[in-house]
Scaffold this motif. Structure first.
Motif, PDB file in Angstrom:
ATOM      1  N   ASP A 153       0.827  -1.209   0.000  1.00 15.94           N
ATOM      2  CA  ASP A 153       0.000   0.000   0.000  1.00 15.94           C
ATOM      3  C   ASP A 153       0.861   1.258   0.000  1.00 15.94           C
ATOM      4  OD1 ASP A 153       0.775  -0.835   2.644  1.00 15.94           O
ATOM      5  OD2 ASP A 153      -0.575   0.668   3.479  1.00 15.94           O
ATOM      6  N   ILE A 154       2.171   1.100   0.183  1.00 15.88           N
ATOM      7  CA  ILE A 154       3.099   2.225   0.108  1.00 15.88           C
ATOM      8  C   ILE A 154       3.547   2.359  -1.340  1.00 15.88           C
ATOM      9  CG2 ILE A 154       5.359   3.071   0.844  1.00 15.88           C
ATOM     10  CD1 ILE A 154       4.883   1.644   3.505  1.00 15.88           C
ATOM     11  N   PRO A 155       3.344   3.524  -1.964  1.00 25.14           N
ATOM     12  CA  PRO A 155       3.524   3.631  -3.419  1.00 25.14           C
ATOM     13  C   PRO A 155       4.878   3.169  -3.935  1.00 25.14           C
ATOM     14  CG  PRO A 155       2.293   5.520  -2.634  1.00 25.14           C
ATOM     15  CD  PRO A 155       2.734   4.754  -1.405  1.00 25.14           C
ATOM     16  N   ASP A 159       5.455   0.084  -6.558  1.00 24.99           N
ATOM     17  CA  ASP A 159       6.132   0.267  -7.840  1.00 24.99           C
ATOM     18  C   ASP A 159       7.325  -0.684  -7.980  1.00 24.99           C
ATOM     19  OD1 ASP A 159       4.334   2.250  -8.462  1.00 24.99           O
ATOM     20  OD2 ASP A 159       5.689   3.910  -7.957  1.00 24.99           O
ATOM     21  N   ALA A 160       8.083  -0.840  -6.884  1.00 27.10           N
ATOM     22  CA  ALA A 160       9.234  -1.744  -6.919  1.00 27.10           C
ATOM     23  C   ALA A 160       8.788  -3.187  -7.128  1.00 27.10           C
ATOM     24  CB  ALA A 160      10.034  -1.617  -5.628  1.00 27.10           C
ATOM     25  N   THR A 161       7.693  -3.559  -6.488  1.00 26.66           N
ATOM     26  CA  THR A 161       7.158  -4.914  -6.648  1.00 26.66           C
ATOM     27  C   THR A 161       6.737  -5.158  -8.091  1.00 26.66           C
ATOM     28  OG1 THR A 161       6.414  -4.942  -4.339  1.00 26.66           O
ATOM     29  CG2 THR A 161       5.393  -6.530  -5.843  1.00 26.66           C
ATOM     30  N   THR A 162       6.131  -4.154  -8.710  1.00 26.29           N
ATOM     31  CA  THR A 162       5.734  -4.280 -10.112  1.00 26.29           C
ATOM     32  C   THR A 162       6.959  -4.486 -11.005  1.00 26.29           C
ATOM     33  OG1 THR A 162       3.762  -2.925  -9.789  1.00 26.29           O
ATOM     34  CG2 THR A 162       4.615  -3.093 -12.038  1.00 26.29           C
ATOM     35  N   ARG A 163       8.031  -3.749 -10.730  1.00 21.51           N
ATOM     36  CA  ARG A 163       9.253  -3.912 -11.532  1.00 21.51           C
ATOM     37  C   ARG A 163       9.837  -5.315 -11.354  1.00 21.51           C
ATOM     38  NH1 ARG A 163      10.032   1.326  -9.480  1.00 21.51           N
ATOM     39  NH2 ARG A 163      11.542   0.612  -7.923  1.00 21.51           N
ATOM     40  N   ILE A 164       9.782  -5.825 -10.123  1.00 18.71           N
ATOM     41  CA  ILE A 164      10.295  -7.173  -9.858  1.00 18.71           C
ATOM     42  C   ILE A 164       9.470  -8.212 -10.614  1.00 18.71           C
ATOM     43  CG2 ILE A 164      10.506  -8.941  -8.065  1.00 18.71           C
ATOM     44  CD1 ILE A 164      11.291  -6.621  -6.145  1.00 18.71           C
ATOM     45  N   HIS A 165       8.150  -8.085 -10.525  1.00 17.98           N
ATOM     46  CA  HIS A 165       7.280  -9.021 -11.242  1.00 17.98           C
ATOM     47  C   HIS A 165       7.553  -8.973 -12.747  1.00 17.98           C
ATOM     48  CE1 HIS A 165       4.352 -10.675  -8.342  1.00 17.98           C
ATOM     49  NE2 HIS A 165       4.582  -9.588  -7.645  1.00 17.98           N
ATOM     50  N   ARG A 166       7.702  -7.765 -13.273  1.00 18.21           N
ATOM     51  CA  ARG A 166       7.924  -7.610 -14.715  1.00 18.21           C
ATOM     52  C   ARG A 166       9.235  -8.279 -15.123  1.00 18.21           C
ATOM     53  NH1 ARG A 166       8.258  -2.232 -15.025  1.00 18.21           N
ATOM     54  NH2 ARG A 166       6.003  -2.000 -15.123  1.00 18.21           N
ATOM     55  N   ARG A 202       2.385  -4.849  11.308  1.00 18.36           N
ATOM     56  CA  ARG A 202       3.218  -3.958  10.492  1.00 18.36           C
ATOM     57  C   ARG A 202       4.440  -3.502  11.286  1.00 18.36           C
ATOM     58  NH1 ARG A 202       1.887   0.388   5.929  1.00 18.36           N
ATOM     59  NH2 ARG A 202       0.765  -1.439   5.261  1.00 18.36           N
ATOM     60  N   TRP A 203       5.558  -3.455  10.580  1.00 19.12           N
ATOM     61  CA  TRP A 203       6.770  -2.941  11.187  1.00 19.12           C
ATOM     62  C   TRP A 203       7.697  -2.464  10.076  1.00 19.12           C
ATOM     63  CZ3 TRP A 203      11.915  -5.015  11.173  1.00 19.12           C
ATOM     64  CH2 TRP A 203      12.063  -6.164  10.379  1.00 19.12           C
ATOM     65  N   SER A 204       8.783  -1.812  10.436  1.00 17.72           N
ATOM     66  CA  SER A 204       9.714  -1.305   9.429  1.00 17.72           C
ATOM     67  C   SER A 204      11.133  -1.306   9.967  1.00 17.72           C
ATOM     68  CB  SER A 204       9.316   0.105   8.978  1.00 17.72           C
ATOM     69  OG  SER A 204       9.390   1.003  10.064  1.00 17.72           O
ATOM     70  N   ARG A 205      12.071  -1.191   9.050  1.00 16.06           N
ATOM     71  CA  ARG A 205      13.473  -1.048   9.415  1.00 16.06           C
ATOM     72  C   ARG A 205      14.125  -0.092   8.429  1.00 16.06           C
ATOM     73  NH1 ARG A 205      17.273  -6.045   7.210  1.00 16.06           N
ATOM     74  NH2 ARG A 205      16.620  -5.934   5.027  1.00 16.06           N
ATOM     75  N   TYR A 254       7.114  -3.687   6.285  1.00 12.24           N
ATOM     76  CA  TYR A 254       6.620  -5.051   6.122  1.00 12.24           C
ATOM     77  C   TYR A 254       5.296  -5.235   6.858  1.00 12.24           C
ATOM     78  CZ  TYR A 254      11.390  -6.104   4.622  1.00 12.24           C
ATOM     79  OH  TYR A 254      12.577  -6.113   3.953  1.00 12.24           O
ATOM     80  N   GLU A 255       4.527  -6.199   6.355  1.00  8.51           N
ATOM     81  CA  GLU A 255       3.384  -6.743   7.082  1.00  8.51           C
ATOM     82  C   GLU A 255       3.724  -8.204   7.378  1.00  8.51           C
ATOM     83  OE1 GLU A 255       0.212  -5.649   7.856  1.00  8.51           O
ATOM     84  OE2 GLU A 255       0.169  -3.665   6.919  1.00  8.51           O
TER      85      GLU A 255
END
Length: 264
Positions: A153-155, A159-166, A202-205, A254-255
């Motif tokens: 849900d974080i833009p 976008d990075a996930t879309t590039r990885i999938h592509r 949810r958490w982050s680093r 991350y979730e």
């Protein structure tokens, strides 16, 4: 622009074994898990982790095993891969580890209070790993499965996930190990034997750009391709993220997808 890689996709077994060649990279760059995860596991369980007989399956380099140990569990690690097991023993010589996997656990029947799978249940065959879990857990014992998944849900992460999938040639709606979890399969492939409770945490680093890219590269979808086949992708990804994060410090969010079931 980097083109997607050719089909066919590497087999499930090939991907599962790929980690053994990159265990130090995995240990150095993969994210950990937040304390809230273990608080949640205990809140949903009949007993605390402290003093429990806990078995961490698919322990890898020991990220989750050490956290369970810190919570006071008497934890045994189970790891199938030679490379990952060697890295575990180098880093955590004080923690017990045996070779094995979730499809044929090297454990006595009704011997375990908690059976945990961190980022590893999706490498098992549920028709075998579910009966094994039921066999080794004591009545009232807990099966806990969890995955760090990208907060799409974080833009910029979406976008990075879309590039990885592509790049990988994967349908955008198909979960892959980098950004999806095995939770849906776990929920549907238990043949009615287990009733899972699901939670998201949810958490982050904050990490350097180098660590962020090395984390991505440590996932099986990239490991099976090798450095030469992925070099162009990572060059482009580094340039793209450097424009977004000129300080080269990135907050990964991350979730944690947690599934927990209690043995009847």
């Amino acid at each position: 622009m980097t083109t997607s890689r050719p089909h066919p996709h590497p087999s499930h077994t090939t991907r599962a074994h790929s980690f053994n060649t990159a265990a130090p990279q995995y240990a150095a760059n993969r994210p950990s898990y937040p304390p809230t995860l273990f608080d949640t596991i205990e809140a949903l369980s009949p007993r605390p982790l402290h003093g429990s007989r806990t078995v961490d399956v698919g322990a890898g380099t020991g990220i989750s095993t050490t956290l369970l140990h810190t919570r006071g569990a008497h934890v045994l690690a189970v790891e199938p891969g030679a490379g990952m097991a060697a890295q575990f023993r180098r880093t955590h010589p004080h923690l017990p580890l045996v070779r094995g996997d979730g499809n044929a656990l090297p454990l006595a029947t009704a011997s375990t209070d908690f059976l945990t799978y961190a980022q590893s249940w999706h490498w098992t065959t549920p028709s075998r790993s579910v009966p094994e879990a039921l066999r080794v857990l004591r009545p009232g014992g807990v099966l806990a499965l969890w995955w760090n998944t990208d907060a799409v849900d974080i833009p910029w992460i979406a976008d990075a996930t879309t590039r990885i999938h592509r790049f990988l040639g994967v349908d955008p709606d198909t979960p892959i190990e980098k950004s999806g979890s095995g939770a849906p399969a776990a929920l549907t492939d238990t043949a009615g034997h287990l009733d899972f409770t699901r939670r998201h945490i949810r958490w982050s680093r904050e990490v350097s750009l180098d660590t962020h890219l090395a984390n991505i590269a440590s996932h099986s979808a990239f490991l099976v391709l090798g450095e030469d086949a992925t070099a162009e992708f990572f060059t482009e990804e580094r340039a793209h993220l450097r424009r977004l994060f000129p300080t080269e410090t990135i907050e990964e969010t991350y979730e944690v997808d947690l599934l927990l079931a209690i043995r009847p």
